[in-house]
Design a protein around this motif. Structure first.
Motif, short mmCIF file in Angstrom:
data_model
loop_
_atom_site.label_atom_id
_atom_site.label_comp_id
_atom_site.label_asym_id
_atom_site.label_seq_id
_atom_site.Cartn_x
_atom_site.Cartn_y
_atom_site.Cartn_z
N ASN A 282 0.80 -1.22 0.00
CA ASN A 282 0.00 0.00 0.00
C ASN A 282 0.83 1.28 0.00
O ASN A 282 0.32 2.37 0.25
N GLY A 283 2.12 1.12 -0.32
CA GLY A 283 2.97 2.29 -0.42
C GLY A 283 3.24 2.98 0.90
O GLY A 283 3.54 4.18 0.94
N ILE A 284 3.15 2.23 1.99
CA ILE A 284 3.38 2.75 3.33
C ILE A 284 4.79 2.35 3.75
O ILE A 284 5.20 1.20 3.51
N PRO A 285 5.56 3.25 4.36
CA PRO A 285 6.88 2.85 4.83
C PRO A 285 6.82 1.59 5.68
O PRO A 285 6.03 1.52 6.63
N VAL A 286 7.62 0.61 5.35
CA VAL A 286 7.61 -0.67 6.07
C VAL A 286 8.38 -0.50 7.38
O VAL A 286 9.55 -0.16 7.38
N ASP A 287 7.68 -0.75 8.47
CA ASP A 287 8.30 -0.57 9.79
C ASP A 287 9.00 -1.85 10.21
O ASP A 287 8.43 -2.95 10.13
N VAL A 288 10.24 -1.70 10.68
CA VAL A 288 11.04 -2.86 11.05
C VAL A 288 10.39 -3.67 12.17
O VAL A 288 10.56 -4.90 12.25
N ASP A 289 9.61 -3.02 13.02
CA ASP A 289 8.94 -3.70 14.12
C ASP A 289 7.46 -3.94 13.85
O ASP A 289 6.70 -4.26 14.77
N ALA A 290 7.05 -3.78 12.60
CA ALA A 290 5.66 -4.00 12.20
C ALA A 290 4.68 -3.11 12.97
O ALA A 290 3.56 -3.52 13.26
N THR A 291 5.11 -1.91 13.29
CA THR A 291 4.22 -0.97 13.98
C THR A 291 3.03 -0.63 13.10
O THR A 291 3.19 -0.32 11.92
N LEU A 292 1.83 -0.71 13.68
CA LEU A 292 0.65 -0.29 12.95
C LEU A 292 0.56 1.24 13.02
O LEU A 292 -0.01 1.82 13.95
N THR A 293 1.17 1.87 12.06
CA THR A 293 1.16 3.32 11.96
C THR A 293 -0.22 3.80 11.53
O THR A 293 -1.07 3.00 11.12
N GLY A 294 -0.43 5.12 11.61
CA GLY A 294 -1.72 5.66 11.19
C GLY A 294 -2.12 5.24 9.79
O GLY A 294 -3.24 4.73 9.58
N PRO A 295 -1.25 5.41 8.79
CA PRO A 295 -1.62 4.97 7.43
C PRO A 295 -1.90 3.48 7.34
O PRO A 295 -2.72 3.05 6.51
N THR A 296 -1.23 2.68 8.17
CA THR A 296 -1.47 1.24 8.16
C THR A 296 -2.89 0.96 8.63
O THR A 296 -3.65 0.22 7.98
N TRP A 297 -3.26 1.53 9.77
CA TRP A 297 -4.63 1.36 10.27
C TRP A 297 -5.66 1.85 9.25
O TRP A 297 -6.68 1.20 9.01
N GLU A 298 -5.40 2.99 8.67
CA GLU A 298 -6.43 3.63 7.85
C GLU A 298 -6.66 2.95 6.52
O GLU A 298 -7.74 3.05 5.94
N THR A 299 -5.68 2.21 6.04
CA THR A 299 -5.90 1.40 4.84
C THR A 299 -6.43 0.01 5.19
O THR A 299 -7.10 -0.63 4.37
N LEU A 300 -6.15 -0.44 6.40
CA LEU A 300 -6.52 -1.80 6.81
C LEU A 300 -7.98 -1.91 7.25
O LEU A 300 -8.64 -2.92 7.00
N ALA A 301 -8.49 -0.87 7.92
CA ALA A 301 -9.83 -0.93 8.52
C ALA A 301 -10.89 -0.44 7.54
O ALA A 301 -10.90 0.73 7.17
N PRO A 302 -11.80 -1.32 7.12
CA PRO A 302 -12.82 -0.92 6.14
C PRO A 302 -13.99 -0.19 6.82
O PRO A 302 -14.39 -0.53 7.93
N GLU A 303 -14.53 0.81 6.16
CA GLU A 303 -15.72 1.47 6.68
C GLU A 303 -16.91 0.51 6.53
O GLU A 303 -17.06 -0.17 5.50
N LEU A 304 -17.74 0.45 7.56
CA LEU A 304 -18.83 -0.52 7.60
C LEU A 304 -20.18 0.18 7.75
O LEU A 304 -20.34 1.04 8.61
N GLY A 305 -21.12 -0.21 6.91
CA GLY A 305 -22.48 0.30 7.01
C GLY A 305 -23.39 -0.69 7.71
O GLY A 305 -22.93 -1.73 8.21
N LYS A 306 -24.67 -0.40 7.72
CA LYS A 306 -25.62 -1.21 8.48
C LYS A 306 -25.84 -2.60 7.88
O LYS A 306 -26.38 -3.49 8.56
N ASP A 307 -25.40 -2.81 6.65
CA ASP A 307 -25.58 -4.12 6.03
C ASP A 307 -24.31 -4.97 6.06
O ASP A 307 -24.25 -6.05 5.45
#
Length: 377
Positions: A282-307
């Motif tokens: 996803n073009g995010i800097p790869v963290d040596v310790d696999a830290t879930l950085t802000g961009p990592t969270w924001e691409t990983l977590a999908p927005e969810l609706g009522k369905d």
């Protein structure tokens, strides 16, 4: 008590390059050049020092972290909710805690940096913590949370808050202490987290955790922070040296994205590899310790609706359930109970109570801090 981690964690050694990892401390005397201990002008006389409450000497030399402090971590002590609010009780509490950590846990000293009694007294925990607070550049390496002992200030709050709320005296003093720590270490109200954001534990207790948005707002006000200086979302920076519910949510989301990782809350090698691969793809800097950085969270977590259905909904339900919404079942179906719990969480954080899981709601859900929480009355 719930401490369970070696005091000098491996992360500190790796970051600092072994030899420079820490500065030794003998007893309560810090082995630093005298210039580093120059007075900063901070008024810390209201904090009861180790000498003042009668601390025993550390069992072993202590160490100062060589990495920067980046957060405050709040705990409850899982001690009784006593009604003795006196200063003498607070001092005895500090002695009892140190005895437990030295004689039962066989640690070098008290695990946390500071302790707040139910009567609102603030006490130094680990030797050197008060002096380091005065200097404000590096903290004592502690024993309050796995993987975070070299970069977070640990505050233990007397009592058990799974079903009870802390007394006002405690909350008032905690606000003062957090404000002081933020000023001295250059932190912000959005850098305050709970123990269970980085570890599998009931600490700091569901009822105490509900007070966090209000507590952060009070610190924010006391610091005079400009709202424009608050990030839209301050995600929990989980990484390969921590564990717990937030790690498990990340594993749910990685599974949803097609990775084969065990959903256990243990940040294992498969999870490290998956996080780093996701960052790379996803073009995010790869963290040596696999830290879930802000961009990592924001691409990983999908927005969810009522369905919405499936694994992401299970992740939402698991986190809600672990934070005290015990009537939420982990079914993968976006049911009415799940929606009502989400709406309650959204209200706590100043968000639109629509029951949908936006990126901002995800952040609040997994223990992060959102800008909207500072705009509430």
């Amino acid at each position: 008590m719930h401490f369970d981690h070696p005091e000098l964690d491996r992360r500190t050694l790796l970051r600092a390059g072994l030899g420079a990892a820490a500065v030794a401390v003998v007893g309560s005397e810090l082995a630093l050049p005298s210039a580093a201990l120059a007075a900063t002008g901070a008024d810390l006389d209201w904090i009861i020092s180790c000498d003042e409450w009668g601390a025993r000497p550390p069992a072993d030399p202590l160490s100062i972290s060589a990495i920067a402090t980046n957060k405050i971590m709040l705990h409850h002590m899982a001690f009784p909710n006593v009604t003795d609010y006196s200063e003498e009780h607070a001092k005895q509490l500090a002695r009892d805690c140190q005895d437990l950590h030295l004689d039962v846990n066989h640690w070098s000293d008290t695990g946390q940096h500071f302790t707040v009694s139910r009567g609102g007294y603030v006490l130094e925990g680990r030797h050197g913590s008060l002096e380091r607070l005065g200097v404000g550049d590096r903290q004592m390496i502690s024993a309050h949370c796995p993987g975070e002992n070299g970069r977070s200030i640990g505050i233990e709050n007397e009592g058990t808050y799974v079903t009870d709320t802390p007394p006002q005296q405690l909350l008032d003093s905690l606000v003062k202490l957090c404000t002081t720590i933020c000023r001295q270490y250059g932190l912000h109200a959005h850098d305050i987290f709970g123990h269970w954001d980085f570890r599998a534990t009931q600490c700091p207790g569901a009822m105490f955790y509900r007070e966090f948005p209000a507590l952060r707002r009070r610190v924010f006000t006391a610091l005079g922070t400009d709202l424009a200086d608050v990030p839209a979302r301050r995600w929990p920076d989980i990484w390969r040296f921590v564990g717990g519910p937030v790690v498990r949510v990340a594993q749910y989301l990685l599974t949803h994205r097609g990775y084969t990782v065990p959903v256990t809350g243990v940040f294992d090698a498969a999870t490290v590899a998956a996080v780093q691969d996701w960052q790379s793809r996803n073009g995010i800097p790869v963290d040596v310790d696999a830290t879930l950085t802000g961009p990592t969270w924001e691409t990983l977590a999908p927005e969810l609706g009522k369905d919405a259905t499936g694994i992401p909904v299970q992740a939402v339900q698991f986190m809600l359930n672990s934070k005290g919404y015990t009537d939420v079942a982990i079914t993968g179906q976006y049911d009415w109970v799940t929606k009502k719990a989400l709406q309650d969480l959204q209200e706590l954080h100043g968000l639109d109570t629509n029951g949908k899981v936006s990126t901002t709601t995800w952040c609040a859900l997994v223990g992060g801090v959102v800008r909207q929480s500072f705009t509430q009355d």
